[in-house]
Every structure is written in C-alpha cells, then in structure tokens.
Design an enzyme around this catalytic site. Structure first.
Site, PDB file in Angstrom:
ATOM      1  N   HIS A  98       0.880  -1.174   0.000  1.00 24.38           N
ATOM      2  CA  HIS A  98       0.000   0.000   0.000  1.00 24.38           C
ATOM      3  C   HIS A  98       0.917   1.223   0.000  1.00 24.38           C
ATOM      4  O   HIS A  98       1.371   1.661   1.054  1.00 24.38           O
ATOM      5  CB  HIS A  98      -0.888   0.011   1.244  1.00 24.38           C
ATOM      6  CG  HIS A  98      -1.754  -1.195   1.408  1.00 24.38           C
ATOM      7  ND1 HIS A  98      -3.069  -1.244   1.007  1.00 24.38           N
ATOM      8  CD2 HIS A  98      -1.491  -2.428   1.935  1.00 24.38           C
ATOM      9  CE1 HIS A  98      -3.583  -2.437   1.285  1.00 24.38           C
ATOM     10  NE2 HIS A  98      -2.638  -3.164   1.848  1.00 24.38           N
ATOM     11  N   ASP A 345       2.319  -6.779   2.897  1.00 12.99           N
ATOM     12  CA  ASP A 345       1.226  -5.900   3.314  1.00 12.99           C
ATOM     13  C   ASP A 345       1.801  -4.580   3.839  1.00 12.99           C
ATOM     14  O   ASP A 345       1.330  -4.020   4.837  1.00 12.99           O
ATOM     15  CB  ASP A 345       0.353  -6.571   4.370  1.00 12.99           C
ATOM     16  CG  ASP A 345      -0.975  -5.847   4.587  1.00 12.99           C
ATOM     17  OD1 ASP A 345      -1.311  -4.962   3.791  1.00 12.99           O
ATOM     18  OD2 ASP A 345      -1.667  -6.153   5.586  1.00 12.99           O
ATOM     19  N   HIS A 349       2.089   4.228   8.176  1.00 14.69           N
ATOM     20  CA  HIS A 349       1.361   5.283   8.878  1.00 14.69           C
ATOM     21  C   HIS A 349       2.391   6.093   9.669  1.00 14.69           C
ATOM     22  O   HIS A 349       3.416   5.554  10.102  1.00 14.69           O
ATOM     23  CB  HIS A 349       0.335   4.705   9.855  1.00 14.69           C
ATOM     24  CG  HIS A 349      -0.773   3.931   9.205  1.00 14.69           C
ATOM     25  ND1 HIS A 349      -1.812   4.531   8.543  1.00 14.69           N
ATOM     26  CD2 HIS A 349      -0.992   2.591   9.127  1.00 14.69           C
ATOM     27  CE1 HIS A 349      -2.642   3.592   8.086  1.00 14.69           C
ATOM     28  NE2 HIS A 349      -2.160   2.410   8.423  1.00 14.69           N
TER      29      HIS A 349
END
Length: 481
Positions: A98, A345, A349
């Site tokens: 991501h 994955d 953040h």
C-alpha cells in the site's frame, strides 16, 4: 568507445545531469539508442541446491548469458560490476503493498516507498487499490499508473478493487494482477461482505481469468467483538487479537471457499495469520485443482502477541499478531510449500498516528524494506533453504500472478537482481528505514546478511546506500495464468 561518445561524456549538459551521483553514470547511458551492457563478475549464484562463482552478462535489460568461472569465453561489456563473491539472487517481488498515493501522500508516496523497496532488494511491487480515490474504476487505475510511472524507482503493477455498485468497472480495466476483495473492513471504504456480491465478483474473475485476492476476515464478527470491547473499555492493543479474532478469519475463509467451489474461479488468500485458518485452506487445496493459493506476511512469521507489550500500536495491523503456536504452524507450512509465498502488506502510517489511543490508531506496518533481509537471516541460520527463499519471494509471486520473465536468474529473464553480503551483521533500526514514516515493527532485530546492490532492468539502482534517482521502474505486464 567512439569519439562521438567521448565527446558526449565530456559535454557540459551530460556532466551537469550526472554530477550528483558519479557511481551511476555508466548504468544510465544509452549507446546508439540501446541500453548499455553490464557484466556482473565473481558472483555466487545458487542453483539446484548448489552455489558456484559465475558471471552474468546483461544487455538491453535481459540476462543474456551465465558464464561459468572456468570459462575461457571473452565477452565485452560497457560496464563491469565486481560482486567480490557476494551472493547474487533474483530481485524480490512484493505483491502486496500500500504505497498510499494518490490521496494519502502524507503517509507515503511512490517515490519514498519505492526507495524503501529498492533498498530492501525488492525490484517489483504490486499496489493495492484502497487509495483516495480507490482504484475501483478504470479511470482511477489509469491515473495511478501515471503517478507510479513518473515516480517509482522499482517496477510496478496494480490490483484492481471490487466495490459494490462499481463491479462493471472490472471489465473495463486493463493490465492488473488480481481483483482485491475486502471481506473485513480496513483502511478505505471497500467492504464487500454479502455472499451474493462475492459470488458476482468471483464470476467476473473467472470470466476474465483473474485471481480474486481476498482479505478474509468476517465483518459481522468483527463488529460484534468491537461493540463488546468498547462496552468493556478494552482500549488497548492487547485486545486486538480478540476483536479481529481467529474465528473472524476462519469463518471468512470458509465462506470464500464455499462460493469458490460453486463458481470454480481462482482465489488467493492474503496475509493468512492463524493455524485454524491456514488448515482450512490446506484442506481445500487438496481438491482445488491448483485454483487456491495463499500468502503469509513477515510480521505473522517473526512477531506474535507477546511483542505487543513493546510495540504497542506499532504492532497493530489487520489481521492482528497471533500466538507463538500460530507462528510455528505458519513457518512449518511455508517451508513445506503449503503456503505459496511471502508478501509484506507494507502499509505505512506516521508515528503520531500510531501513538493515538488503540481504537483511534490506524492498522498497518511497514515491511517491504525488511522482508528480504529477514528471510536471508533465516537461510543463513539453516532454518530455510536458499532455494525455498527465492521461491517464496521471487518465483511463486511471478508464477501465480502471471508475471513473465521475472523471479529467476536465467537466460532470457529480466535482469532484476540483488547482490547480498551474507557476512554482514547489522541491526534493523528505525533510523535506517527509507519509508516516509521512518519506523519498522522489526526495530532492534539483529540480522546477518544485507542487501548490497539492487539491479533493475540491468541498471544499478541501489548500491552501498546510494540510489540512482534518475532511474524509473516500468509497469509490468500480466499474462493469463
């Protein structure tokens, strides 16, 4: 070297372009419109459980020849890279990342996260669709591929998202790996939990000969457990494994397998985290005729719920960290081939987001920069065969997603390679992480084996801590599987 090329090298525009990073000059030059050739000499190459010193001749981004050490054959190249007996391996393929762009660039972007990948020996990534806006329309997919093409330091591809009310868009989209289905809520708003909707997606996947890639957690169970947790004021990371429980994973896996059996399409289970969940997949694989596959993430192999005391919310991801028994079962079945491959994955953040209270902190951890070193350390300790390492990080992702000519050191394959210093001892530190968020759940872990150089399309992209910032990766093409 021709006089014309000598004049180009001496010219002011050329020197101005390349004066910042002298090491990468030759690897960027084109000669008569063609990419210059490269020989990697004195490289340890592992093949069929044997390791020998060889050289690799690369031209136009392809492996043209593997030259044995005792060969008297003389091949000229425009650049020679002396591996100095370092191990040469295929570049890693991280099929589950991501990279946050577009829409969440404050967390990470294609430039920052692809640098992290390159530093970790990952030469190809496949990005997930939960961006802002989500990659659930052909138009949004085209916008994202332009962003990646302009900024990515590594090769790239995309998964396409299944979103209720937009399933017809799947038929319009071109060149993507798999159809991503969120059976449990996560970052973004792409939840698809009803059986009739899942069946529609599976039928589309079958018609397009694409894999449905599944985040398998049961949303109803998660919602009920979340309500109970809030009533009991379980505002602490130690309860994450109870909220997104083993049962939530197992029931979602069972539901997906039931629908797949009816439809007959290919499915791939992402980030399997529990013994019970994996056992359901293993049992189904026996009758699945090669249409069922699964992956595991490094955090579910190397970390468990006991690490949460130290990690706190920096160990919060979906699905959660489980038990040591789950770790052991996942490892066993990764090594014996029942788990197909490893992906990360990778989901950055910011630290300040992770420092919020448990219910408010987002789920997700970094991983693309550390997965290759973590597995290399296991291989060095004889806990994992080198052949199996390259299968789970290079060959199998290419095979399952239909990525042609990647994942092996073989004549005719793309020259996406990594040089590894097997003797280098080091410690993973937050300060060394190139991801924009600048932290890792593996902070403090001691390893042996470090990525020395990363080569993509025959060009040296990362070497001794420096990046070739002029280079850009290419979009990969997905074949029928």
């Amino acid at each position: 070297m021709t006089q014309k090329l000598k004049n180009i090298l001496k010219s002011k525009p050329f020197r101005k372009r390349f004066n910042k990073n002298n090491f990468f000059k030759k690897s960027c030059i084109k000669k008569n419109g063609k990419i210059m050739s490269l020989i990697i000499k004195n490289a340890l190459i592992h093949s069929k459980n044997k390791t020998s010193i060889n050289s690799v001749f690369i031209s136009n981004g392809k492996i043209k020849k593997i030259i044995k050490a005792n060969s008297t054959e003389k091949i000229k190249a425009d650049k020679i890279l002396d591996a100095k007996n370092k191990l040469l391996l295929p570049g890693g393929i991280d099929s589950h990342v991501h990279f946050r762009e577009p829409g969440m660039e404050f967390k990470g972007n294609w430039k920052s996260e692809s640098r992290a990948a390159a530093a970790g020996g990952i030469t190809t990534v496949i990005d997930m669709p939960n961006n802002i806006p989500s990659t659930t329309t052909a138009k949004n997919l085209d916008k994202k591929r332009k962003i990646a093409g302009k900024n990515s330091l590594v090769n790239f591809g995309f998964h396409f998202g299944a979103e209720k009310g937009k399933l017809n868009e799947i038929n319009k989209a071109k060149n993507f790996a798999g159809i991503k289905v969120f059976m449990g809520s996560s970052t973004g708003n792409m939840l698809l939990e009803e059986e009739k909707e899942l069946e529609k997606v599976f039928k589309i996947a079958k018609k397009k000969n694409k894999i449905a890639v599944l985040h398998a957690e049961d949303e109803k169970i998660i919602k009920q457990n979340t309500e109970n947790a809030k009533q009991k004021n379980w505002n602490n990371i130690k309860y994450h494994n109870k909220i997104r429980s083993t049962k939530a994973e197992v029931e979602a896996i069972k539901k997906a397998l039931k629908i797949r059996k009816k439809v007959g399409n290919k499915i791939h289970f992402l980030h399997v985290s529990t013994k019970k969940g994996l056992q359901e997949i293993i049992n189904a694989k026996k009758k699945g005729k090669g249409k069922i596959s699964c992956e595991v993430c490094p955090h579910h192999l190397f970390l468990n719920e006991k690490d949460l005391k130290k990690l706190k919310n920096f160990g919060k991801m979906n699905p959660p960290l489980r038990t040591k028994k789950d770790n052991d079962f996942l490892w066993k079945n990764l090594l014996n081939g029942k788990i197909d491959f490893v992906s990360t994955d990778h989901a950055p953040h910011l630290k300040k987001e992770k420092q919020k209270k448990f219910f408010d902190a987002p789920s997700g951890v970094t991983g693309t920069e550390t997965v290759y070193p973590l597995l290399l350390d296991q291989a060095g300790k004889k806990k994992m065969k080198m052949q199996r390492l390259t299968e789970v990080l290079c060959e199998k992702p290419a095979e399952i997603y239909g990525i042609k000519n990647k994942g092996k050191i073989q004549k005719g394959f793309d020259a996406d390679l990594v040089l590894v210093d097997l003797n280098k001892k080091w410690i993973i530190k937050n300060s060394l992480i190139h991801s924009k968020c600048n932290w890792t759940p593996f902070n403090g872990i001691k390893l042996q084996g470090k990525i020395a150089s990363t080569i993509i399309d025959g060009k040296i992209v990362f070497n001794k801590g420096k990046f070739n910032n002029k280079f850009r990766g290419k979009e990969i093409e997905f074949q029928k599987t």
